[in-house]
Design an enzyme around this catalytic site. Structure first.
Site, mmCIF file in Angstrom:
data_model
loop_
_atom_site.group_PDB
_atom_site.id
_atom_site.type_symbol
_atom_site.label_atom_id
_atom_site.label_comp_id
_atom_site.label_asym_id
_atom_site.label_seq_id
_atom_site.Cartn_x
_atom_site.Cartn_y
_atom_site.Cartn_z
ATOM 1 N N HIS A 13 1.021 -1.688 -0.223
ATOM 2 C CA HIS A 13 0.298 -0.036 -0.145
ATOM 3 C C HIS A 13 0.606 1.290 0.182
ATOM 4 O O HIS A 13 1.471 1.701 0.745
ATOM 5 C CB HIS A 13 -0.675 0.372 1.233
ATOM 6 N N HIS A 15 0.909 5.468 -1.696
ATOM 7 C CA HIS A 15 0.958 6.684 -2.764
ATOM 8 C C HIS A 15 1.811 6.813 -3.475
ATOM 9 O O HIS A 15 3.517 7.589 -2.406
ATOM 10 C CB HIS A 15 -0.254 7.488 -2.055
ATOM 11 N N LYS A 100 -9.967 -0.898 -5.304
ATOM 12 C CA LYS A 100 -9.551 -0.010 -3.899
ATOM 13 C C LYS A 100 -10.996 0.626 -4.296
ATOM 14 O O LYS A 100 -12.008 1.633 -4.814
ATOM 15 C CB LYS A 100 -8.330 0.859 -3.776
ATOM 16 N N HIS A 137 -10.507 1.498 1.983
ATOM 17 C CA HIS A 137 -10.104 1.738 2.707
ATOM 18 C C HIS A 137 -11.666 2.265 3.842
ATOM 19 O O HIS A 137 -12.760 2.866 3.131
ATOM 20 C CB HIS A 137 -10.080 3.464 2.048
ATOM 21 N N HIS A 175 -4.543 0.042 5.881
ATOM 22 C CA HIS A 175 -4.302 0.657 6.896
ATOM 23 C C HIS A 175 -5.133 0.447 8.233
ATOM 24 O O HIS A 175 -5.070 1.503 9.154
ATOM 25 C CB HIS A 175 -3.675 1.866 6.686
ATOM 26 N N ASP A 248 1.453 2.496 3.491
ATOM 27 C CA ASP A 248 0.764 3.791 3.098
ATOM 28 C C ASP A 248 1.485 5.483 2.651
ATOM 29 O O ASP A 248 0.657 6.214 3.873
ATOM 30 C CB ASP A 248 -0.633 4.216 4.527
HETATM 31 N N1 LIG Z 1 -3.348 8.097 4.396
HETATM 32 C C1 LIG Z 1 -3.838 8.875 4.406
HETATM 33 O O1 LIG Z 1 -3.766 10.356 5.193
HETATM 34 N N2 LIG Z 1 -4.042 9.633 3.146
HETATM 35 C C2 LIG Z 1 -3.464 8.897 1.450
HETATM 36 C C3 LIG Z 1 -4.992 8.347 1.469
HETATM 37 C C4 LIG Z 1 -5.778 7.596 2.544
HETATM 38 O O2 LIG Z 1 -4.801 6.092 1.733
HETATM 39 O O3 LIG Z 1 -6.465 7.284 2.532
HETATM 40 C C5 LIG Z 1 -3.203 9.738 1.247
HETATM 41 O O4 LIG Z 1 -2.919 9.712 -0.733
HETATM 42 O O5 LIG Z 1 -2.641 11.112 1.092
HETATM 43 ZN ZN LIG Z 2 -3.443 5.441 1.491
HETATM 44 ZN ZN LIG Z 3 -7.133 4.897 2.944
#
Ligand SMILES: NC(=O)N[C@@H](CC(=O)O)C(=O)O
Ligand SMILES: [Zn+2]
Ligand SMILES: [Zn+2]
Length: 347
Positions: A13, A15, A100, A137, A175, A248
């Site tokens: 996971h 970003h 997702k 999520h 998460h 995450d």
């Molecule tokens: N975890 C977070 O607080 N932020 C994530 C989005 C997510 O995974 O929920 C993001 O894309 O910034």
């Molecule tokens: Zn995330």
């Molecule tokens: Zn998330």
């Protein structure tokens, strides 16, 4: 000097964002991880195979030419308009490894998410029959539900129903942050799993709110009280194959977190496996790190485990104060502080 030699880990996971941010995020993600599940919450989101393939190419353009090469595992973003055909095409592609579910409005870039989970049934049916995992999520968005309760309420109102209606569907509750989630997943059948971040293992809401408000600890689902943190540590170090590594790591420019209405997300990719090593070390469970970081994820996704290894050493070092994010900069988790573990380069 204490060292720990483990099979190369994967991140289930992360970003990476897009555009200029990829220079930092891809370099950090590919340093030690073999594969990564790439979150699709771009603007606009990654909704179909064509968008996933194009995004993968933009990521691959930033992969280092020598050393470890990260394999990006792409993910579709489910919307109210996702069709079963989009799922079938993606599941057969060898490019997309999951889809997702963001409840609309639950987190960063979730505005195009699903507004009525019941209407997703034909899509979930296609995912179940084509063995495409559903990543969730897991938070409700109702204004009358306290932010600290949103994960537990989501499990009761939505997740239990999805799991019983689609008993063969692979589901990853992403998460997780509560004892409720750890218990639900722990007791569920083998096709239900969860990722756990390093920051939810290392911190609780006091770290974010006591003695001053620390925006760089603000993420969603939000850090909970210490009893929940302990339940996550217990789950991650239990040796149960249902819990595996998902950082995450979620970069936001510093000025978008240190402001009146700051963004949710912690950046941990600069020191991801190092932070997990610290959390497992604190729990006296370093012997459980390898399976959590390198075995249970690929086993769940039906992929081979990585065949090479990395070595960690308990040698303190200082995390950077800030990192370049395109034209902006970001404050990584533990910026300027001492980290206990580092990865030793292999010859
Ligand atoms: N975890 C977070 O607080 N932020 C994530 C989005 C997510 O995974 O929920 C993001 O894309 O910034
Ligand atoms: Zn995330
Ligand atoms: Zn998330």
């Amino acid at each position: 000097m204490q060292t720990l030699d483990i099979t190369r880990p994967d991140d289930w996971h992360i970003h990476l964002r897009d555009g200029a941010a990829l220079a930092l995020t891809v370099a950090d993600a590919s340093r030690y991880f073999g594969r990564a599940i790439i979150m699709p919450n771009l603007t606009p989101p990654v909704r179909n195979l064509a968008e996933a393939s194009a995004y993968r190419q933009r990521i691959e353009a930033h992969l280092p030419s020598s050393g470890n090469r990260l394999l990006p595992l792409m993910v579709l973003y489910l919307t109210d308009n996702t069709r079963p055909e989009d799922i079938i095409e993606a599941a057969n592609s060898g490019v997309v490894y999951a889809a997702k579910l963001y409840p609309a409005g639950a987190t960063t870039n979730s505005d195009s998410g699903v507004t009525d989970i019941d209407k997703l049934a034909p899509v979930l049916e296609a995912m179940q029959s084509h063995d495409l995992p559903l990543l969730v999520h897991g938070e409700v968005t109702d204004a009358d539900i306290d932010i600290f309760d949103r994960e537990a309420v989501f499990i009761d109102r939505h997740l239990k129903g999805i799991c019983s209606r689609f008993p063969e569907l692979k589901v990853v509750l992403e998460h997780i942050t509560t004892a409720d989630a750890a218990a639900f997943v722990g007791e569920a059948p083998a096709n239900i799993a969860a990722t756990i971040t390093a920051h939810h293992l290392l911190y609780n809401r006091n770290d974010m709110l006591a003695g001053g408000i620390r925006p760089h600890y603000y993420c969603l689902p939000i850090l909970k009280r210490n009893t929940h943190q302990q339940a996550l540590i217990d789950a991650a170090t239990s040796g149960s194959p249902k819990f595996f590594l998902g950082t995450d790591s979620a970069p936001h420019a510093r000025h978008r977190k240190e402001t009146d209405c700051g963004c949710a997300g912690c950046y941990t990719a600069h020191a991801a496996i190092e932070l997990y090593a610290e959390a497992f070390d604190n729990a006296g469970a370093l012997d459980k790190l390898e399976a959590f970081a390198s075995f249970y994820g690929p086993d769940f996704y039906g992929l081979p485990r990585n065949s090479d290894r990395i070595t960690l050493s308990k040698t303190p070092w200082q995390a950077p104060e800030q990192l370049p994010l395109g034209e902006d900069s970001l404050r990584p988790l533990r910026a300027g502080d001492t980290l206990q573990w580092q990865v030793v380069p292999h010859e």
